[in-house]
Structures are given as structure tokens and as C-alpha cells.
Design a protein around this motif. Structure first.
Motif, PDB file in Angstrom:
ATOM      1  N   UNK A  56       0.800  -1.110  -0.200  1.00  0.00           N
ATOM      2  CA  UNK A  56      -0.029   0.092  -0.071  1.00  0.00           C
ATOM      3  C   UNK A  56       0.919   1.453   0.004  1.00  0.00           C
ATOM      4  N   UNK A  57       2.080   1.133  -0.365  1.00  0.00           N
ATOM      5  CA  UNK A  57       2.993   2.280  -0.737  1.00  0.00           C
ATOM      6  C   UNK A  57       3.307   2.905   0.699  1.00  0.00           C
ATOM      7  N   UNK A  58       3.224   1.972   1.777  1.00  0.00           N
ATOM      8  CA  UNK A  58       3.724   2.391   3.132  1.00  0.00           C
ATOM      9  C   UNK A  58       5.285   3.077   3.250  1.00  0.00           C
ATOM     10  N   UNK A  59       6.184   2.316   2.539  1.00  0.00           N
ATOM     11  CA  UNK A  59       7.458   2.686   2.726  1.00  0.00           C
ATOM     12  C   UNK A  59       7.931   4.064   2.069  1.00  0.00           C
ATOM     13  N   UNK A  60       7.066   4.211   0.893  1.00  0.00           N
ATOM     14  CA  UNK A  60       7.150   5.557   0.357  1.00  0.00           C
ATOM     15  C   UNK A  60       6.506   6.704   1.223  1.00  0.00           C
ATOM     16  N   UNK A  61       5.296   6.321   1.718  1.00  0.00           N
ATOM     17  CA  UNK A  61       4.884   7.343   2.598  1.00  0.00           C
ATOM     18  C   UNK A  61       5.488   7.879   3.734  1.00  0.00           C
ATOM     19  N   UNK A  62       6.171   6.659   4.635  1.00  0.00           N
ATOM     20  CA  UNK A  62       7.061   7.037   5.670  1.00  0.00           C
ATOM     21  C   UNK A  62       8.182   7.733   5.287  1.00  0.00           C
ATOM     22  N   UNK A  63       8.822   7.422   4.242  1.00  0.00           N
ATOM     23  CA  UNK A  63      10.075   8.175   3.543  1.00  0.00           C
ATOM     24  C   UNK A  63       9.766   9.868   3.609  1.00  0.00           C
ATOM     25  N   UNK A  64       8.467  10.290   3.285  1.00  0.00           N
ATOM     26  CA  UNK A  64       8.170  11.402   2.901  1.00  0.00           C
ATOM     27  C   UNK A  64       8.341  12.435   4.540  1.00  0.00           C
ATOM     28  N   UNK A  65       8.381  11.895   5.690  1.00  0.00           N
ATOM     29  CA  UNK A  65       8.226  12.445   6.917  1.00  0.00           C
ATOM     30  C   UNK A  65       9.725  12.359   7.462  1.00  0.00           C
ATOM     31  N   UNK A  66      10.199  13.526   7.617  1.00  0.00           N
ATOM     32  CA  UNK A  66      11.622  13.831   8.149  1.00  0.00           C
ATOM     33  C   UNK A  66      11.641  13.156   9.480  1.00  0.00           C
ATOM     34  N   UNK A  67      12.368  12.355   9.700  1.00  0.00           N
ATOM     35  CA  UNK A  67      12.529  11.638  10.963  1.00  0.00           C
ATOM     36  C   UNK A  67      12.647  12.436  12.426  1.00  0.00           C
ATOM     37  N   UNK A  68      13.312  13.712  12.211  1.00  0.00           N
ATOM     38  CA  UNK A  68      13.110  14.516  13.324  1.00  0.00           C
ATOM     39  C   UNK A  68      11.765  15.221  13.682  1.00  0.00           C
ATOM     40  N   UNK A  69      11.029  15.510  12.366  1.00  0.00           N
ATOM     41  CA  UNK A  69       9.711  15.846  12.653  1.00  0.00           C
ATOM     42  C   UNK A  69       8.766  14.800  13.108  1.00  0.00           C
ATOM     43  N   UNK A  70       9.062  13.515  12.738  1.00  0.00           N
ATOM     44  CA  UNK A  70       8.545  12.460  13.245  1.00  0.00           C
ATOM     45  C   UNK A  70       8.606  12.397  14.662  1.00  0.00           C
ATOM     46  N   UNK A  71       9.839  12.487  15.159  1.00  0.00           N
ATOM     47  CA  UNK A  71      10.121  12.241  16.735  1.00  0.00           C
ATOM     48  C   UNK A  71       9.452  13.248  17.503  1.00  0.00           C
ATOM     49  N   UNK A  72       9.603  14.558  17.082  1.00  0.00           N
ATOM     50  CA  UNK A  72       8.931  15.947  17.593  1.00  0.00           C
ATOM     51  C   UNK A  72       7.401  15.652  17.968  1.00  0.00           C
ATOM     52  N   UNK A  73       6.681  15.389  16.767  1.00  0.00           N
ATOM     53  CA  UNK A  73       5.224  15.082  16.641  1.00  0.00           C
ATOM     54  C   UNK A  73       4.707  13.867  17.520  1.00  0.00           C
ATOM     55  N   UNK A  74       5.615  12.950  17.657  1.00  0.00           N
ATOM     56  CA  UNK A  74       5.554  11.651  18.674  1.00  0.00           C
ATOM     57  C   UNK A  74       5.596  12.324  20.204  1.00  0.00           C
ATOM     58  N   UNK A  75       6.467  12.975  20.341  1.00  0.00           N
ATOM     59  CA  UNK A  75       6.608  13.489  21.702  1.00  0.00           C
ATOM     60  C   UNK A  75       5.798  14.602  22.054  1.00  0.00           C
ATOM     61  N   UNK A  76       5.475  15.579  21.038  1.00  0.00           N
ATOM     62  CA  UNK A  76       4.320  16.465  21.745  1.00  0.00           C
ATOM     63  C   UNK A  76       2.881  15.657  21.762  1.00  0.00           C
ATOM     64  N   UNK A  77       2.880  14.602  21.190  1.00  0.00           N
ATOM     65  CA  UNK A  77       1.533  13.774  21.241  1.00  0.00           C
ATOM     66  C   UNK A  77       1.674  13.036  22.607  1.00  0.00           C
ATOM     67  N   UNK A  78       2.648  12.376  22.842  1.00  0.00           N
ATOM     68  CA  UNK A  78       2.837  11.809  24.082  1.00  0.00           C
ATOM     69  C   UNK A  78       2.768  12.538  25.189  1.00  0.00           C
ATOM     70  N   UNK A  79       3.428  13.934  25.155  1.00  0.00           N
ATOM     71  CA  UNK A  79       3.389  14.934  26.382  1.00  0.00           C
ATOM     72  C   UNK A  79       2.087  15.753  26.269  1.00  0.00           C
ATOM     73  N   UNK A  80       1.353  15.455  25.260  1.00  0.00           N
ATOM     74  CA  UNK A  80      -0.017  16.420  25.223  1.00  0.00           C
ATOM     75  C   UNK A  80       0.338  17.893  25.056  1.00  0.00           C
ATOM     76  N   UNK A  81       1.301  18.412  24.508  1.00  0.00           N
ATOM     77  CA  UNK A  81       1.612  19.795  24.588  1.00  0.00           C
ATOM     78  C   UNK A  81       1.391  20.150  22.972  1.00  0.00           C
TER      79      UNK A  81
END
Length: 81
Positions: A56-81
Motif C-alpha cells: 500500500x505504498x507504506x515505505x514511500x509514505x514514511x519516507x516523506x516524513x523527516x525523522x526529526x519531525x516524526x520524533x517531535x510530533x510523537x513527543x508532543x503527542x505523548x506529552x500532550x503539548x
């Protein structure tokens, strides 16, 4: 008056887009029988795209997201900030 000022954050839109991509990748991994959390963690830690299925194009999709942006978004979500 009772009109509250809406606060716009560029992170809100970016985080939403990242969430949508990660959800699609998660679903594709799950459909193929992988443990999606383990596979995504492997990808995040190594940045090796082979942790993500091409289904389903998952590999292509995930490569569109910068890893630093991904980690920041995950941390913001986890911390609810």
C-alpha cells in the motif's frame, strides 16, 4: 465579548499530516502480519526503510516524513503539548 481568539500553530497541521501517514503505515504493517510498533521503532532508530513494507505504498509514505519531525510530533503527542 465571549469571542475567544483561536491560536494557530504550524505544528498542528504538520502533526496531523504526520499522524495520518503513520496511521496508514501502521495499518499496512498490521495487514501484512507485522508487529507495527516494533517495525516503526526499528525504522525510527535506524532510518532503514526496509523495516517498512512496500504494501500500500507504506515505505514511500514514511519516507516523506523527516525523522526529526516524526520524533517531535510523537513527543508532543505523548506529552500532550
Amino acid at each position: 465579548m465571549g469571542d475567544a481568539t483561536a491560536i494557530f500553530s504550524i505544528h498542528d497541521k504538520k502533526d496531523y499530516e504526520i499522524h495520518e501517514i503513520v496511521q496508514q503505515v501502521y495499518d499496512a504493517l498490521k495487514e501484512k502480519g507485522y508487529n507495527p510498533v516494533n517495525q516503526l521503532v526499528g525504522y525510527i532508530l535506524s532510518e532503514d526503510p526496509t523495516y517498512i513494507t512496500t504494501y500500500k505504498g507504506a515505505r514511500s509514505l514514511i519516507r516523506k516524513v523527516d525523522r526529526d519531525d516524526l520524533l517531535q510530533a510523537m513527543l508532543r503527542s505523548y506529552l500532550n503539548v
